[in-house]
Design a protein around this motif. Structure first.
Motif, PDB file in Angstrom:
ATOM      1  N   GLU A   1       1.227  -0.963  -0.493  1.00 51.26           N
ATOM      2  CA  GLU A   1       0.383  -0.510   0.089  1.00 51.26           C
ATOM      3  C   GLU A   1       0.921   1.100  -0.376  1.00 51.26           C
ATOM      4  O   GLU A   1       0.587   2.380  -1.202  1.00 51.26           O
ATOM      5  CB  GLU A   1      -1.291  -0.138   1.398  1.00 51.26           C
ATOM      6  CG  GLU A   1      -1.702  -0.748   1.036  1.00 51.26           C
ATOM      7  CD  GLU A   1      -2.545  -1.177   2.482  1.00 51.26           C
ATOM      8  OE1 GLU A   1      -2.665  -0.776   3.304  1.00 51.26           O
ATOM      9  OE2 GLU A   1      -3.961  -1.612   3.056  1.00 51.26           O
TER      10      GLU A   1
ATOM     11  N   ARG B   1       3.821   1.641  -0.657  1.00 53.07           N
ATOM     12  CA  ARG B   1       4.553   1.667  -2.194  1.00 53.07           C
ATOM     13  C   ARG B   1       4.031   2.225  -3.791  1.00 53.07           C
ATOM     14  O   ARG B   1       4.271   3.150  -4.324  1.00 53.07           O
ATOM     15  CB  ARG B   1       5.094   0.042  -2.829  1.00 53.07           C
ATOM     16  CG  ARG B   1       5.320   0.234  -4.325  1.00 53.07           C
ATOM     17  CD  ARG B   1       5.544  -1.318  -4.894  1.00 53.07           C
ATOM     18  NE  ARG B   1       4.237  -2.702  -4.603  1.00 53.07           N
ATOM     19  CZ  ARG B   1       3.681  -3.301  -4.774  1.00 53.07           C
ATOM     20  NH1 ARG B   1       4.665  -3.854  -4.556  1.00 53.07           N
ATOM     21  NH2 ARG B   1       2.492  -3.374  -5.532  1.00 53.07           N
ATOM     22  N   GLU B   2       2.372   1.875  -3.288  1.00 58.83           N
ATOM     23  CA  GLU B   2       1.303   2.651  -4.604  1.00 58.83           C
ATOM     24  C   GLU B   2       1.323   3.363  -3.797  1.00 58.83           C
ATOM     25  O   GLU B   2       1.556   4.287  -5.757  1.00 58.83           O
ATOM     26  CB  GLU B   2       0.138   1.597  -4.793  1.00 58.83           C
ATOM     27  CG  GLU B   2       0.528   0.370  -5.039  1.00 58.83           C
ATOM     28  CD  GLU B   2       0.641  -0.311  -6.322  1.00 58.83           C
ATOM     29  OE1 GLU B   2       0.186   0.527  -7.231  1.00 58.83           O
ATOM     30  OE2 GLU B   2       1.739  -0.724  -5.870  1.00 58.83           O
TER      31      GLU B   2
ATOM     32  N   LYS C   1       4.579   5.784  -4.998  1.00 58.24           N
ATOM     33  CA  LYS C   1       4.130   6.139  -6.725  1.00 58.24           C
ATOM     34  C   LYS C   1       3.653   6.908  -7.339  1.00 58.24           C
ATOM     35  O   LYS C   1       3.864   7.547  -8.260  1.00 58.24           O
ATOM     36  CB  LYS C   1       3.769   5.165  -7.663  1.00 58.24           C
ATOM     37  CG  LYS C   1       4.333   4.031  -7.501  1.00 58.24           C
ATOM     38  CD  LYS C   1       3.659   2.623  -8.105  1.00 58.24           C
ATOM     39  CE  LYS C   1       4.368   1.406  -8.226  1.00 58.24           C
ATOM     40  NZ  LYS C   1       3.360   0.092  -9.077  1.00 58.24           N
ATOM     41  N   ARG C   2       2.363   7.708  -7.341  1.00 59.42           N
ATOM     42  CA  ARG C   2       2.031   8.877  -6.893  1.00 59.42           C
ATOM     43  C   ARG C   2       2.718   9.898  -6.725  1.00 59.42           C
ATOM     44  O   ARG C   2       3.030  11.210  -7.497  1.00 59.42           O
ATOM     45  CB  ARG C   2       0.793   8.795  -5.978  1.00 59.42           C
ATOM     46  CG  ARG C   2      -0.262   7.515  -6.971  1.00 59.42           C
ATOM     47  CD  ARG C   2      -2.373   7.543  -5.761  1.00 59.42           C
ATOM     48  NE  ARG C   2      -1.865   6.815  -4.854  1.00 59.42           N
ATOM     49  CZ  ARG C   2      -1.883   6.240  -3.794  1.00 59.42           C
ATOM     50  NH1 ARG C   2      -1.953   4.543  -4.954  1.00 59.42           N
ATOM     51  NH2 ARG C   2      -2.293   6.351  -2.779  1.00 59.42           N
TER      52      ARG C   2
ATOM     53  N   ASP D   1       6.538  -0.227 -13.648  1.00 58.93           N
ATOM     54  CA  ASP D   1       5.157  -0.574 -12.789  1.00 58.93           C
ATOM     55  C   ASP D   1       5.876  -2.077 -11.344  1.00 58.93           C
ATOM     56  O   ASP D   1       5.474  -3.114 -11.465  1.00 58.93           O
ATOM     57  CB  ASP D   1       3.559  -1.263 -12.957  1.00 58.93           C
ATOM     58  CG  ASP D   1       2.591  -1.343 -12.196  1.00 58.93           C
ATOM     59  OD1 ASP D   1       2.723  -0.726 -11.131  1.00 58.93           O
ATOM     60  OD2 ASP D   1       1.828  -1.885 -12.768  1.00 58.93           O
TER      61      ASP D   1
ATOM     62  N   ARG E   1       6.533  -4.284  -8.830  1.00 56.68           N
ATOM     63  CA  ARG E   1       5.680  -5.274  -7.319  1.00 56.68           C
ATOM     64  C   ARG E   1       6.435  -5.881  -6.654  1.00 56.68           C
ATOM     65  O   ARG E   1       6.428  -7.072  -5.826  1.00 56.68           O
ATOM     66  CB  ARG E   1       5.321  -6.611  -8.458  1.00 56.68           C
ATOM     67  CG  ARG E   1       3.981  -6.536  -9.555  1.00 56.68           C
ATOM     68  CD  ARG E   1       2.481  -5.992  -8.687  1.00 56.68           C
ATOM     69  NE  ARG E   1       1.479  -5.627  -9.381  1.00 56.68           N
ATOM     70  CZ  ARG E   1       1.378  -3.788  -9.171  1.00 56.68           C
ATOM     71  NH1 ARG E   1       2.441  -3.019  -8.996  1.00 56.68           N
ATOM     72  NH2 ARG E   1       0.367  -3.748 -10.164  1.00 56.68           N
TER      73      ARG E   1
END
Length: 353
Positions: free
Chosen positions: A270, A272-273, A276-277, A288, A290
């Motif tokens: 969470e 990490r995502e 990214k933003r 992307d 993982r």
């Protein structure tokens, strides 16, 4: 003058990530887990009988093998453990890559592979990733003496779908295919289902990342009983007692706490995502990922300059001064608080760059 150097096995060694020790640092350079190990690990440390250390450990590592076999629904005879996944991988190189044909692995990948190949005098061929830093399965449909690649790859963090991994395995029935899954627990699909279908697949994982035990050095692999038997034969010809008594108990305790494992890995994914933003808003571009890191380049500011500025402020990320990737930073995912401090610094720094 002595000529002893003529018989020395010369090799350029692997260079591990920097290990600073500063009270105010933010350490995002070696893909360590920012959270502590499972509570059961702490309990084993509190109750461990130090007197038992006068005795040799179980050379078969039965307690840990049984825990891993139960967790991954395989037989204990399909599991092999070692001192970190580096130990497991090195033993696998020594055991399975014994051909005059080259071993295949990516050109941008874990930088220990070519070191082991050089050390053990194994011929190898590094296959370029495509322009998006992706593995192209067809590139591995060539004559070879074995194949190894991380999934997700390192340092890019990009994963190869299981269907594509299987294409590589299916095309190479006469080679051992090693899938190095050090980062698989953060959102990629494991190749473990292929172990049930193919005798030549070896899946390697580690406790260093998702189980918060980098300092304990535990790695393992799962494969067919035939592969694991070969690994054990090599191990017992090299060092019977690779895992100490405390490590075996700590590892078993970690594996048994599935709920904690899930909580931590989901929290990192969470973060990490969200990261990214935030990086995108700051002008970074990246694949992307993982994994528990992001491999990012800024649109206008060179990576080396950012790396040096961060380091001066005790924020550590990884920079690789190598062809194709010398404008990228590998940023480990820390706690949300650590990542926010990173982004706050980057926002101010980039505004004045």
């Amino acid at each position: 003058m002595s000529r002893w150097r003529e018989n020395v096995r010369e090799v350029t060694p692997y260079v591990p990530g920097e290990q600073p020790d500063e009270p105010d640092m933010i350490k995002l350079n070696t893909n360590e887990n920012p959270y502590p190990p499972a509570p059961g690990v702490q309990e084993v440390l509190r109750s461990f009988d130090a007197d038992s250390l006068r005795l040799y450990p179980d050379p078969a590592a039965g307690e840990l093998l049984d825990a891993l076999a139960e967790r991954y629904h395989v037989k204990p005879s399909q599991v092999f453990v070692g001192v970190g996944s580096d130990d497991v991988l090195a033993m696998a190189f020594l055991t399975f890559f014994n051909s005059e044909k080259p071993v295949l692995f990516p050109d941008i990948t874990y930088s220990f592979y070519d070191v082991w190949a050089e050390l053990f005098r194994i011929p190898y061929h590094q296959i370029p990733l495509d322009e998006q830093f992706r593995i192209v399965p067809e590139d591995y449909f060539a004559d070879n003496g074995g194949i190894v690649f991380p999934n997700p790859n390192a340092p890019t963090g990009i994963d190869l779908p299981l269907t594509e991994v299987e294409r590589i395995v299916r095309a190479n029935p006469d080679s051992v295919v090693i899938v190095d899954e050090a980062y698989v627990d953060f959102g990629a699909e494991s190749a473990l289902p292929l172990v049930r279908k193919y005798e030549n697949v070896l899946v390697v994982q580690t406790f260093s990342k998702s189980r918060s035990m980098a300092g304990m050095r535990i790695g393992f692999c799962i494969g067919s009983e035939a592969l694991i038997s070969c690994l054990n034969n090599a191990k017992y010809s090299f060092n019977s007692y690779t895992m100490n008594r405390l490590t075996l108990k700590l590892g078993a305790a970690s594996v048994k706490d599935e709920a904690y494992f899930r909580t931590v890995t989901e929290k990192i994914a969470e973060t990490r995502e969200w990261s990214k933003r935030e990086l995108s808003r700051l002008g970074f571009v990246f694949g992307d990922s993982r994994a528990n890191f992001i491999f990012a380049a800024h649109r206008t500011v060179p990576a080396k300059k950012i790396f040096q500025a961060l380091r001066e402020h005790h924020i550590y990320v990884r920079y690789f001064d190598k062809p194709r990737i010398d404008n990228y930073l590998r940023i480990t995912i820390g706690t949300r608080e650590q990542m926010q401090k990173l982004f706050d610094f980057l926002k101010d720094y980039l505004a004045g760059a």
